[in-house]
Scaffold this motif. Structure first.
Motif, PDB file in Angstrom:
ATOM      1  N   TRP A  79      -2.862  -4.111  -3.884  1.00 53.04           N
ATOM      2  CA  TRP A  79      -1.334  -4.004  -4.645  1.00 53.04           C
ATOM      3  C   TRP A  79      -1.558  -2.852  -5.240  1.00 53.04           C
ATOM      4  CZ3 TRP A  79       1.990  -8.220  -6.155  1.00 53.04           C
ATOM      5  CH2 TRP A  79       1.619  -9.462  -5.632  1.00 53.04           C
ATOM      6  N   CYS A  80      -2.439  -1.910  -5.295  1.00 56.53           N
ATOM      7  CA  CYS A  80      -2.406  -0.843  -5.952  1.00 56.53           C
ATOM      8  C   CYS A  80      -2.414   0.505  -5.354  1.00 56.53           C
ATOM      9  CB  CYS A  80      -3.510  -0.874  -7.188  1.00 56.53           C
ATOM     10  SG  CYS A  80      -3.454  -2.230  -8.127  1.00 56.53           S
ATOM     11  N   PHE A  81      -2.169   0.533  -3.950  1.00 54.76           N
ATOM     12  CA  PHE A  81      -1.957   1.831  -3.338  1.00 54.76           C
ATOM     13  C   PHE A  81      -0.428   1.813  -2.728  1.00 54.76           C
ATOM     14  CE2 PHE A  81      -6.517   1.415  -3.458  1.00 54.76           C
ATOM     15  CZ  PHE A  81      -7.044   2.320  -3.282  1.00 54.76           C
ATOM     16  N   GLU A  82       0.016   2.849  -2.641  1.00 54.74           N
ATOM     17  CA  GLU A  82       1.138   3.322  -2.231  1.00 54.74           C
ATOM     18  C   GLU A  82       1.138   3.761  -0.644  1.00 54.74           C
ATOM     19  OE1 GLU A  82       5.555   4.577  -4.149  1.00 54.74           O
ATOM     20  OE2 GLU A  82       3.726   6.186  -4.322  1.00 54.74           O
ATOM     21  N   ASN A  83       1.855   3.257   0.131  1.00 54.54           N
ATOM     22  CA  ASN A  83       1.809   3.844   1.545  1.00 54.54           C
ATOM     23  C   ASN A  83       0.375   3.810   2.150  1.00 54.54           C
ATOM     24  OD1 ASN A  83       4.640   4.402   1.556  1.00 54.54           O
ATOM     25  ND2 ASN A  83       4.309   6.286   0.577  1.00 54.54           N
ATOM     26  N   ASN A  84      -0.652   2.797   1.579  1.00 53.72           N
ATOM     27  CA  ASN A  84      -1.786   2.778   2.067  1.00 53.72           C
ATOM     28  C   ASN A  84      -2.650   3.903   1.714  1.00 53.72           C
ATOM     29  OD1 ASN A  84      -1.484   0.177   3.275  1.00 53.72           O
ATOM     30  ND2 ASN A  84      -0.344   1.034   4.844  1.00 53.72           N
ATOM     31  N   GLU A  85      -2.431   4.918   1.046  1.00 53.41           N
ATOM     32  CA  GLU A  85      -3.001   5.800   0.655  1.00 53.41           C
ATOM     33  C   GLU A  85      -3.135   6.313  -0.613  1.00 53.41           C
ATOM     34  OE1 GLU A  85      -2.377   9.643   2.826  1.00 53.41           O
ATOM     35  OE2 GLU A  85      -1.615   8.475   4.636  1.00 53.41           O
ATOM     36  N   HIS A  86      -2.146   6.232  -1.561  1.00 55.62           N
ATOM     37  CA  HIS A  86      -2.253   6.701  -2.794  1.00 55.62           C
ATOM     38  C   HIS A  86      -2.345   5.657  -3.701  1.00 55.62           C
ATOM     39  CE1 HIS A  86      -0.551  10.453  -1.137  1.00 55.62           C
ATOM     40  NE2 HIS A  86       0.454   9.711  -0.647  1.00 55.62           N
ATOM     41  N   TYR A  87      -3.615   5.882  -4.685  1.00 57.56           N
ATOM     42  CA  TYR A  87      -3.932   4.931  -5.738  1.00 57.56           C
ATOM     43  C   TYR A  87      -2.957   4.966  -6.756  1.00 57.56           C
ATOM     44  CZ  TYR A  87      -6.648   2.441  -8.996  1.00 57.56           C
ATOM     45  OH  TYR A  87      -7.232   1.596 -10.090  1.00 57.56           O
ATOM     46  N   LEU A  88      -2.532   3.926  -7.491  1.00 55.26           N
ATOM     47  CA  LEU A  88      -1.663   3.949  -8.537  1.00 55.26           C
ATOM     48  C   LEU A  88      -2.303   3.037  -9.710  1.00 55.26           C
ATOM     49  CD1 LEU A  88       1.705   3.011  -6.629  1.00 55.26           C
ATOM     50  CD2 LEU A  88       0.885   5.190  -7.441  1.00 55.26           C
ATOM     51  N   PRO A  89      -3.033   3.842 -10.585  1.00 55.95           N
ATOM     52  CA  PRO A  89      -3.818   3.255 -11.312  1.00 55.95           C
ATOM     53  C   PRO A  89      -2.887   2.357 -12.636  1.00 55.95           C
ATOM     54  CG  PRO A  89      -3.722   5.667 -11.956  1.00 55.95           C
ATOM     55  CD  PRO A  89      -3.061   5.079 -10.619  1.00 55.95           C
ATOM     56  N   GLN A  90      -1.762   2.714 -12.770  1.00 59.45           N
ATOM     57  CA  GLN A  90      -1.038   1.975 -13.724  1.00 59.45           C
ATOM     58  C   GLN A  90      -0.850   0.351 -13.286  1.00 59.45           C
ATOM     59  OE1 GLN A  90      -0.572   2.974 -16.828  1.00 59.45           O
ATOM     60  NE2 GLN A  90       0.567   1.032 -17.113  1.00 59.45           N
ATOM     61  N   ARG A  91      -1.061   0.266 -12.106  1.00 59.25           N
ATOM     62  CA  ARG A  91      -0.736  -1.269 -11.463  1.00 59.25           C
ATOM     63  C   ARG A  91      -1.852  -2.000 -11.876  1.00 59.25           C
ATOM     64  NH1 ARG A  91       1.782  -0.633  -5.315  1.00 59.25           N
ATOM     65  NH2 ARG A  91       3.939   0.181  -5.655  1.00 59.25           N
ATOM     66  N   THR A  92      -3.136  -1.123 -11.463  1.00 56.24           N
ATOM     67  CA  THR A  92      -4.247  -1.980 -11.885  1.00 56.24           C
ATOM     68  C   THR A  92      -4.314  -2.060 -13.482  1.00 56.24           C
ATOM     69  OG1 THR A  92      -5.564  -0.841 -10.140  1.00 56.24           O
ATOM     70  CG2 THR A  92      -6.716  -1.323 -12.038  1.00 56.24           C
ATOM     71  N   ALA A  93      -3.791  -1.412 -14.186  1.00 55.13           N
ATOM     72  CA  ALA A  93      -3.711  -1.612 -15.588  1.00 55.13           C
ATOM     73  C   ALA A  93      -3.012  -2.744 -15.940  1.00 55.13           C
ATOM     74  CB  ALA A  93      -3.433  -0.302 -16.160  1.00 55.13           C
ATOM     75  N   MET A  94      -1.926  -3.106 -15.243  1.00 57.13           N
ATOM     76  CA  MET A  94      -1.029  -4.147 -15.598  1.00 57.13           C
ATOM     77  C   MET A  94      -1.759  -5.327 -14.939  1.00 57.13           C
ATOM     78  SD  MET A  94       1.333  -2.913 -17.058  1.00 57.13           S
ATOM     79  CE  MET A  94       2.769  -4.137 -17.432  1.00 57.13           C
ATOM     80  N   ILE A  95      -2.495  -5.345 -13.888  1.00 58.27           N
ATOM     81  CA  ILE A  95      -3.218  -6.454 -13.331  1.00 58.27           C
ATOM     82  C   ILE A  95      -4.139  -7.101 -14.376  1.00 58.27           C
ATOM     83  CG2 ILE A  95      -4.942  -7.364 -11.735  1.00 58.27           C
ATOM     84  CD1 ILE A  95      -3.525  -5.836  -9.407  1.00 58.27           C
ATOM     85  N   LEU A  96      -4.989  -5.977 -15.084  1.00 54.04           N
ATOM     86  CA  LEU A  96      -6.120  -6.228 -15.963  1.00 54.04           C
ATOM     87  C   LEU A  96      -5.312  -6.701 -17.235  1.00 54.04           C
ATOM     88  CD1 LEU A  96      -8.543  -3.381 -15.318  1.00 54.04           C
ATOM     89  CD2 LEU A  96      -8.536  -5.503 -14.442  1.00 54.04           C
ATOM     90  N   GLN A  97      -4.133  -6.149 -17.649  1.00 54.94           N
ATOM     91  CA  GLN A  97      -3.637  -6.743 -18.824  1.00 54.94           C
ATOM     92  C   GLN A  97      -3.112  -7.912 -18.923  1.00 54.94           C
ATOM     93  OE1 GLN A  97      -0.305  -4.125 -20.541  1.00 54.94           O
ATOM     94  NE2 GLN A  97       0.678  -5.897 -21.140  1.00 54.94           N
ATOM     95  N   GLY A  98      -2.696  -8.530 -17.637  1.00 52.14           N
ATOM     96  CA  GLY A  98      -2.140  -9.811 -17.433  1.00 52.14           C
ATOM     97  C   GLY A  98      -3.332 -10.569 -17.077  1.00 52.14           C
TER      98      GLY A  98
END
Length: 316
Positions: free
Chosen positions: A233-252
């Motif tokens: 869920w946390c990579f854009e275009n299969n290359e760029h890691y988006l740490p804020q998505r990870t933060a939201m998964i962990l928060q939830g």
């Protein structure tokens, strides 16, 4: 989901006579996924999903999946419910394959992943883990760390230089990951989904409405399930890691099941392992998927990029 085994209409109609589900109106194969043959059934009583089990699923373990999904449904997890035939059994045979009909969940996979959808994913995953605590039967993770070397050994480049390079690099990366992999009793464990990609999570009116495709579910580290979600869920275009998505998964997730400090500490290597697991299965399928199968093969190089990222970065 995918289609490897074709079904004749008359055979399906005869199969449905064993159920109290009404008459067949239409059916069609579902090409998403890579593991089993799946069909969408439209019957006079409603919509259902029919799965014919292929490849990696051991038929002796199918009652575990049926029991687990039934347990989750009883504990307020929105997931497919196995349908029992007139004889009280959910598992049957069709086209020389073990077969199962489950209820159809309303909703659709998210088209554009957002931080809000990641937050809802984290909440749903924690609820799934909590609900599974009452299901005592265990199923070992056949695609866990102990099986990665054997899976890689079954991948042959057949002279393709690009695949040969991927295999060679994966041998090196595999040793790096295994050298830091947690011991079996090191982290909290229980029943996990183990394949919670965006196409296995349904949303309706922008709210998470259900989880499907439990046929990789097993008993393993809870945090490994989170690592799989981070990869998916946390990579854009299969290359760029988006740490804020990870933060939201962990928060939830931590709204319902707080992670221990050790789980947090081990999350980077678990992300490496999750990337490696899907690299290996995609590579195997890339090489071994039979001609003519109605399936979209997944690109293993996408997960090599993820693995490289997590090997180079020691935090998530």
């Amino acid at each position: 989901m995918a289609v490897y085994t074709d079904i004749e209409e008359n055979a399906l109609k005869n199969f449905l006579l064993d159920y109290d589900l009404g008459s067949l109106i239409s059916f069609e194969g579902i090409t998403e996924g890579v593991e089993n043959s799946n069909y969408r059934l439209v019957l006079s009583s409603g919509n259902y999903i029919l799965t014919l089990f292929e490849k990696r699923v051991n038929s002796a373990e199918l009652p575990w999946f049926v029991g687990y999904m039934g347990h989750l449904a009883k504990n307020n997890i929105s997931c497919p419910l196995p349908i029992k035939a007139k004889d009280g059994q959910a598992l049957r045979q069709l086209a020389n394959r073990p077969a199962l009909i489950v209820t159809f969940l309303d909703g659709q996979a998210v088209k554009n992943i957002t931080e809000q959808s990641c937050l809802e994913l984290g909440r749903a995953l924690a609820k799934l883990h909590k609900a599974g605590e009452g299901f005592d039967s265990e199923r070992s993770n056949k695609l866990g760390a102990q099986g990665w070397k054997a899976l890689l050994s079954q991948c042959d480049s057949h002279g393709d230089q690009k695949i040969e390079a991927l295999i060679s690099q994966t041998h090196c990366d595999l040793e790096k990951v295994l050298s830091h992999w947690p011991e079996p009793k090191e982290l909290p464990r229980g029943q996990i989904h183990a394949d919670l990609f965006p196409d296995n999570v349904f949303f309706k009116n922008e709210s998470l409405s259900g989880i499907i495709d439990f046929y990789f579910a097993c008993t393993d580290f809870f945090a490994y399930d989170i690592a799989i979600c981070i990869n998916a869920w946390c990579f854009e275009n299969n290359e760029h890691y988006l740490p804020q998505r990870t933060a939201m998964i962990l928060q939830g997730y931590e709204e319902f099941r707080p992670l221990s400090p050790l789980e947090r500490n081990r999350l980077p290597v678990l992300c490496q392992g999750a990337a490696l697991r899907f690299l290996l299965t995609r590579l195997y399928d890339w090489i071994h998927t039979p001609p003519g199968a109605k399936v979209v093969k997944k690109n293993p190089w996408d997960y090599q990029k993820r693995l490289t990222y997590f090997l180079e970065h020691k935090s998530v």
